[in-house]
Design an enzyme around this catalytic site. Structure first.
Site, PDB file in Angstrom:
ATOM      1  N   ASP A 179       0.844  -1.207   0.000  1.00 35.53           N
ATOM      2  CA  ASP A 179       0.000   0.000   0.000  1.00 35.53           C
ATOM      3  C   ASP A 179       0.878   1.255   0.000  1.00 35.53           C
ATOM      4  OD1 ASP A 179      -3.118  -0.906   0.916  1.00 35.53           O
ATOM      5  OD2 ASP A 179      -1.492  -2.325   1.267  1.00 35.53           O
ATOM      6  N   ASP A 196      -1.434  -2.657  -4.143  1.00 36.57           N
ATOM      7  CA  ASP A 196      -1.654  -1.208  -4.026  1.00 36.57           C
ATOM      8  C   ASP A 196      -0.327  -0.462  -4.183  1.00 36.57           C
ATOM      9  OD1 ASP A 196      -4.334  -1.483  -3.818  1.00 36.57           O
ATOM     10  OD2 ASP A 196      -4.513  -0.779  -1.761  1.00 36.57           O
ATOM     11  N   TYR A 219      -1.576   3.797  -6.327  1.00 33.64           N
ATOM     12  CA  TYR A 219      -2.875   4.426  -6.040  1.00 33.64           C
ATOM     13  C   TYR A 219      -3.317   5.268  -7.237  1.00 33.64           C
ATOM     14  CZ  TYR A 219      -3.243   2.845  -1.243  1.00 33.64           C
ATOM     15  OH  TYR A 219      -3.387   2.050  -0.121  1.00 33.64           O
ATOM     16  N   ASN A 221      -6.576  -3.586  -4.735  1.00 33.35           N
ATOM     17  CA  ASN A 221      -7.818  -2.982  -5.213  1.00 33.35           C
ATOM     18  C   ASN A 221      -7.591  -1.676  -5.949  1.00 33.35           C
ATOM     19  OD1 ASN A 221      -7.225  -2.313  -2.299  1.00 33.35           O
ATOM     20  ND2 ASN A 221      -8.759  -0.736  -2.714  1.00 33.35           N
ATOM     21  N   HIS A 280      -3.172  -9.542  -1.517  1.00 35.71           N
ATOM     22  CA  HIS A 280      -3.478  -8.203  -1.003  1.00 35.71           C
ATOM     23  C   HIS A 280      -4.373  -8.207   0.237  1.00 35.71           C
ATOM     24  CE1 HIS A 280      -3.659  -3.894  -1.072  1.00 35.71           C
ATOM     25  NE2 HIS A 280      -4.969  -3.871  -1.228  1.00 35.71           N
ATOM     26  N   HIS A 304     -11.818  -3.255   6.835  1.00 37.05           N
ATOM     27  CA  HIS A 304     -11.847  -4.368   5.866  1.00 37.05           C
ATOM     28  C   HIS A 304     -12.095  -5.721   6.528  1.00 37.05           C
ATOM     29  CE1 HIS A 304     -10.557  -1.397   3.005  1.00 37.05           C
ATOM     30  NE2 HIS A 304      -9.397  -1.214   3.609  1.00 37.05           N
ATOM     31  N   HIS A 316      -3.551  -4.056   2.229  1.00 39.30           N
ATOM     32  CA  HIS A 316      -4.946  -3.606   2.253  1.00 39.30           C
ATOM     33  C   HIS A 316      -5.333  -2.854   3.522  1.00 39.30           C
ATOM     34  CE1 HIS A 316      -8.775  -3.330   0.420  1.00 39.30           C
ATOM     35  NE2 HIS A 316      -9.401  -4.231   1.152  1.00 39.30           N
ATOM     36  N   HIS A 354      -4.414  -0.585   6.466  1.00 38.85           N
ATOM     37  CA  HIS A 354      -3.332   0.388   6.595  1.00 38.85           C
ATOM     38  C   HIS A 354      -2.801   0.416   8.029  1.00 38.85           C
ATOM     39  CE1 HIS A 354      -5.334   2.494   2.936  1.00 38.85           C
ATOM     40  NE2 HIS A 354      -4.685   1.383   2.606  1.00 38.85           N
TER      41      HIS A 354
END
Length: 818
Positions: A540, A567, A570, A600, A672, A682, A709, A711
Site C-alpha cells: 500500500d 496497491d 494508487y 484494489n 493483497h 476491511h 490492504h 493500513h
C-alpha cells in the site's frame, strides 16, 4: 452617518480636499475618495451623486496626468460599486460615456503594463471586466444598450480582446477574467465565439501551469512536498474549472427557472441533485424553452479541465451538476438516458445540492465558497464521491461517441481529441465501514512535469524472470524506440539483447545496463544463490511524504528483493499517477528486483464499462512465482477468481507440485487482502478466498503469508482455520507503506488469541532468510521519519519442524484431485 443624507455641495471642504494644494494633498484626496465610496449604497444616493456630477469629476480626474495609482484604484472601486445601482448604471452609460471611458482606461493602462506595473493593470482589467458584466447583466438592459451604447461597447470589446487575448502575458488576461463573477449569460455567446474563448482560456491556463512546473523543476524542487489539495485549488486550471462550472450552473438555473424565488431550494425541500433535476425539468416544460446548442462544447471543456486539474473531491459535486444540467437536454445523451435512466437517477440521488445554487453563494477567485451548514458523514461523502465518479465516466463515454464542436478546432497546441476522450481518470477511494474513520492523510508528493527526449528511458524497474534471468521494464514516449538492453558486469557493456528479459546472469553479481541504447546507466545486483537472502517488504505504497520516508528507509537496508503485496501507485483511473510512481520508485526499483501483486487500487472498475488490471499488467509484468535455490515466492490475486475450479487455483496446484522442499525449504505467499485481521478496517473481506485456498496452502506448508490492504501492521502466530496451529503459516499484514488514505487506528478488543503484535503506524518489514531452518523478521516503524525497529521474531521453517513431512500425503491428495 446615513449615506442617503450625503450631499456633496453641503460637505464642507469637499472641493478643497479633492483638489487640495496643501502639503498633505494626497492624503486629503484619498480620504474624500473613501468617503465617496462609503456614501454610495442606495438609489437615493445615486440621485444625489448624479445631481452633483460626482462620477464625472472622478472619471475626468482618473485620466488626467496628475492622477496617482492609489487614487485610480479607489475611483475604479467607486465606479464598480456605482454600476450595481440600476439608475446609476444607466446614467453612466448614457450621460457619462462609461464604455468609452473604460476603453481609455485600458489604453492608458497598457503603458503601465509594459513598464511592468502589472498589479494595477491586473486590477484594472478585472474591474473593467466586472463592470461590463454587471452592466450587461442588469435587468431589461439589452435593448437599451443597443440603442445607447452599442458602438461604445464594441470599441471596449476590441480593447478587452487586445489585452486579454493578444497580450504577451496571457496569464494576466485570464486572471482578470476569472477575478470577475462568472457570467450567467455565457449561453448567449455564439458557438464559434464560445469555442474560441474556451480554447484560448484552456491553452492559456495549461501554458501558465506548465511554466510554473518547469520553474520548480529548474529550481530543483522535483520532489517538493506540497499539499496536493492546495496545488489543485491554487492552480489556474482549477480556478478556470470553478469559474466555468459556476457559469454553467448559474446560467442554466437562470435560463430555466428565472421566475423562481431565490429561496426555492428551501421552499421545495431540494436537497439532492436528483430533486434539482426534477424541478428544473418541470420548470423547463412550463417555460417551453429549448437548448442553446452549445451544451456539448461546455461539457467537453469541463470534462477536459477536470482531467487536467486532477480529482479535486470538493469540486466533483459541482462539476457533476454542471454536466448533468448541460447534457440532460443534449440529443447525444437522450438515448443513453432513455435506456439507463434508472442508473443515472440513482446516482443523482446520492449527490447533494450544488453550492452554486445556494442563494448565499459568492464567487471568489482565491478559494472555493464553503457551505458551512452542509454536514455529511464519512460514509455519505464516500457515497457522493463514488456517484460523481461514475457519472463523470458515463458523461465522458457519451461525449466520446458524439460529435463536438471542439473536435474541429486546431488553433492551439492542445490536442482537442483529449477533450472528448473516455480517458477521464478518477482517483477512487475505498468505502470504509461506517464505524471506521481514517485520520487525516499526510501530504501528497508533487511531481512537476519535465520534458524529456521521446526515446529517453523513464520509470525503469526490474523483476525476477526465472532462473538466472531478469526482466527490465521502462517507458518511452516514442513507441518505435528499440526494446534492447545493453548490459555487462562492468561499466564497459557487452552484448545487446533485443528483449527486455536478459540473461543468463550470475547470482550475487552487480550488472551495469542501459535501456534502449541511450539515457543514464543503471546497475542492479542479482539475488544470491545461497543463504542468507534478505527481502524488503512494504505494501500500500502510494505517493505521499510517508511513501518517500518508507522508500528512504528501505534504501538504507541491505536487501536483495523487494516484495510488495498490492496497491502500488494508487493510480486507480489516473494514468499520470502510474508515471509519477514509476519516477518515484525508479532509484530503488532499477537497482533491486521488485516482485509485486495486484491490489484494489490497481483494479480499473468503471461502471457500465469493462473492468480489469490493464494498466497494472502492462507496466508490472510478473511471473507470479519465483523460484530460487532457497526460497519460493508466490504472488496470488485477491481480485481474481480463486475457487477450486478457477484458473488461478489450478495454476497454484501446478506450481506447488513442482516445488522440491528439500532443495527449497522456504515457501512464501503474497496477496493483497489479509485473511487474519483484527483491525476494524476491511473486516471479513478475505474470508471467501481463505475458505477456498487456505486448505491448499496449509497442506503445502507455506511458511509465511504477506498481505496489505489494511493500513496498519499486524503479525500472527502460526495459524490455520481461525486458530493457532504450529504447522500453519505466520500471517503478516503490512499495508503501511505510506498510502494517501491514512492509517487504520481502530482494532477489535480484546485481540484474538492468534494476534501477537499490532500497531497502526507507517513502516516497512525486513525478512532475512538466514539458513534452511531459521529466518529473522523485523518491522521498522517510521512514524517519526526515523526507522525504529518495533517488532522482531525468529521464525523456524516448517521443513525443519517436521510439518512438511507430516502433511506430505495430505498435499498429494489435494494436488491429484481433479
Amino acid at each position: 452617518m446615513r449615506s442617503s443624507r450625503l450631499n456633496v455641495k453641503n460637505i464642507l471642504f469637499f472641493s478643497n480636499f479633492f483638489w487640495s494644494s496643501s502639503i498633505n494633498f494626497k492624503a486629503e484626496r484619498l480620504w474624500i475618495l473613501r468617503l465617496v465610496y462609503a456614501g454610495l449604497n442606495f438609489e437615493d444616493d445615486a440621485k444625489i451623486y448624479m445631481k452633483n456630477s460626482v462620477l464625472e469629476t472622478l472619471m475626468s480626474f482618473y485620466v488626467s496626468p496628475i492622477s496617482d495609482d492609489e487614487s485610480k484604484e479607489l475611483i475604479l472601486q467607486v465606479v464598480k460599486k456605482a454600476v450595481k445601482l440600476h439608475k446609476m448604471a444607466r446614467y453612466l452609460v448614457e450621460q457619462c460615456g462609461l464604455f468609452s471611458w473604460l476603453s481609455s482606461v485600458l489604453s492608458i493602462s497598457s503603458e503601465s503594463h509594459f513598464r511592468d506595473e502589472k498589479s494595477l493593470f491586473l486590477l484594472q482589467l478585472g474591474v473593467v471586466s466586472e463592470v461590463v458584466n454587471d452592466v450587461i447583466s442588469s435587468r431589461n438592459m439589452t435593448e437599451w444598450l443597443q440603442k445607447y451604447a452599442l458602438e461604445q461597447l464594441m470599441e471596449l470589446t476590441s480593447h478587452l480582446y487586445k489585452f486579454l487575448i493578444l497580450c504577451y502575458s496571457r496569464e494576466l488576461g485570464l486572471n482578470a477574467i476569472l477575478m470577475s463573477a462568472p457570467p450567467v449569460a455565457i449561453f448567449c455567446l455564439s458557438r464559434e465565439k464560445l469555442s474560441s474563448f474556451i480554447m484560448w482560456a484552456i491553452s492559456a491556463a495549461v501554458e501558465v501551469e506548465s511554466a510554473k512546473m518547469l520553474q520548480r523543476k529548474e529550481s530543483h524542487q522535483c520532489f517538493a512536498i506540497i499539499p496536493e489539495e492546495e496545488l489543485q485549488e491554487n492552480s489556474l486550471i482549477s480556478k478556470l474549472l470553478r469559474w466555468l462550472t459556476a457559469s454553467v450552473i448559474l446560467g442554466k438555473l437562470d435560463w430555466k427557472s428565472n421566475d423562481l424565488d431565490p429561496e426555492f431550494p428551501k421552499m421545495l425541500n431540494i436537497k439532492t441533485l436528483q430533486s434539482l433535476m426534477d424541478h428544473v425539468e418541470s420548470a423547463c416544460r412550463e417555460n417551453s424553452k429549448s437548448s442553446y446548442g452549445c451544451e456539448e462544447i461546455l461539457a467537453s471543456a469541463i470534462i477536459y479541465l477536470q482531467q487536467l486539474a486532477g480529482t479535486n473531491y470538493k469540486m466533483l459535486p459541482s462539476v457533476t451538476t454542471a454536466l448533468s444540467l448541460l447534457l440532460s437536454d443534449a440529443s447525444i445523451f437522450a438515448g443513453f438516458l432513455h435506456n439507463n435512466g434508472s442508473v443515472v437517477k440513482s446516482l443523482w440521488s446520492k449527490i447533494g445540492f450544488p453550492a452554486e445554487a445556494n442563494p448565499a453563494w459568492r464567487w471568489s477567485f482565491y478559494q472555493p465558497w464553503k457551505d458551512l451548514t452542509l454536514e455529511l458523514t464519512g460514509s455519505q461523502k464516500m457515497e457522493e464521491l463514488h456517484a460523481c465518479q461514475s457519472l463523470l465516466v458515463i458523461f465522458s463515454n457519451v461525449l466520446g461517441k458524439g460529435p463536438s464542436e471542439l473536435q474541429t478546432k486546431r488553433e492551439t497546441a492542445m490536442d482537442p481529441k483529449l477533450i472528448i476522450t473516455l480517458v477521464f481518470l478518477i482517483s477512487a477511494t475505498v468505502i470504509a465501514a461506517q464505524e471506521y474513520v481514517r485520520p487525516p492523510p499526510r501530504k501528497a508528493l508533487h511531481f512537476p512535469w519535465s520534458q524529456k527526449h521521446s526515446s529517453h528511458p523513464q520509470q525503469v524497474h526490474i523483476s525476477l524472470a526465472g532462473d538466472k534471468h531478469m526482466r527490465v521494464t521502462w517507458i518511452t514516449n516514442d513507441k518505435s524506440a528499440p526494446s534492447i538492453v545493453e548490459y555487462g558486469t562492468s561499466s564497459a557493456k557487452s552484448g545487446k539483447i533485443h528483449h527486455t528479459v536478459i540473461g543468463p546472469l550470475e547470482h550475487g553479481t552487480v550488472y551495469f545496463y542501459q535501456c534502449g541504447g541511450q539515457g543514464p546507466e543503471f546497475q542492479f545486483k542479482t539475488p544470491p544463490a545461497q543463504f542468507p537472502i534478505t527481502f524488503a517488504v512494504a505494501g500500500d505504497m502510494g505517493q505521499t511524504e510517508w511513501t518517500k520516508s518508507t522508500l528512504d528507509h528501505i534504501d538504507q537496508c541491505k536487501y536483495d528483493v523487494h516484495l510488495l503485496p498490492g496497491d502500488l501507485s494508487y493510480a486507480d483511473y489516473m494514468q499520470s499517477r502510474w508515471d509519477t510512481f514509476g519516477e518515484l520508485v525508479q532509484p530503488l526499483a532499477s537497482a533491486r528486483p521488485w516482485m509485486v501483486t495486484q491490489g484494489n487500487h490497481e483494479k480499473e472498475n468503471i461502471p457500465l464499462l469493462k473492468d480489469g488490471f490493464a494498466s497494472y499488467n502492462s507496466r508490472w509484468k510478473m511471473p507470479y512465482e519465483e523460484s530460487g535455490s532457497s526460497v519460493h515466492a508466490i504472488m496470488l490475486g485477491s481480485y481474481t477468481d480463486y475457487d477450486e475450479y478457477s484458473d488461478q487455483y489450478r495454476w497454484l496446484k501446478a506450481d506447488l507440485s513442482k516445488v522440491d522442499r528439500q532443495k527449497t525449504p522456504w515457501l512464501v505467499v503474497l496477496f493483497h487482502v489479509p485473511w487474519y485481521n483484527s483491525n476494524k478496517a476491511h473486516q471479513g473481506e478475505g474470508d471467501s478466498m481463505m475458505a477456498a485456498m487456505e486448505p491448499l496452502l496449509y497442506a503445502a506448508s507455506v511458511d509465511i503469508v504477506l498481505a496489505g490492504h489494511v493500513h496498519a501492521y499486524e503479525r500472527t502466530k502460526r495459524v490455520n482455520s481461525g486458530k493457532s496451529d504450529t504447522c500453519g503459516s505466520v500471517h503478516i499484514t503490512i499495508g503501511d507503506g505510506g498510502n494517501r488514505e491514512g492509517l487504520a487506528h481502530k482494532y477489535i478488543n480484546p485481540s484474538p488469541e492468534w494476534s501477537v503484535f499490532r500497531e497502526a503506524s507507517f513502516g516497512h518489514g525486513e525478512l532475512k532468510i538466514v539458513n534452511s531452518t531459521h529466518a529473522f523478521w523485523t518491522w521498522h516503524r517510521n512514524d517519526d521519519d526515523e526507522p525504529v525497529r518495533s517488532d522482531q521474531v525468529w521464525i523456524t521453517s516448517l521443513l525443519s519442524s517436521g510439518c512438511v513431512a507430516e502433511k506430505r500425503h495430505e498435499l498429494r491428495s489435494i494436488l491429484v484431485a481433479p
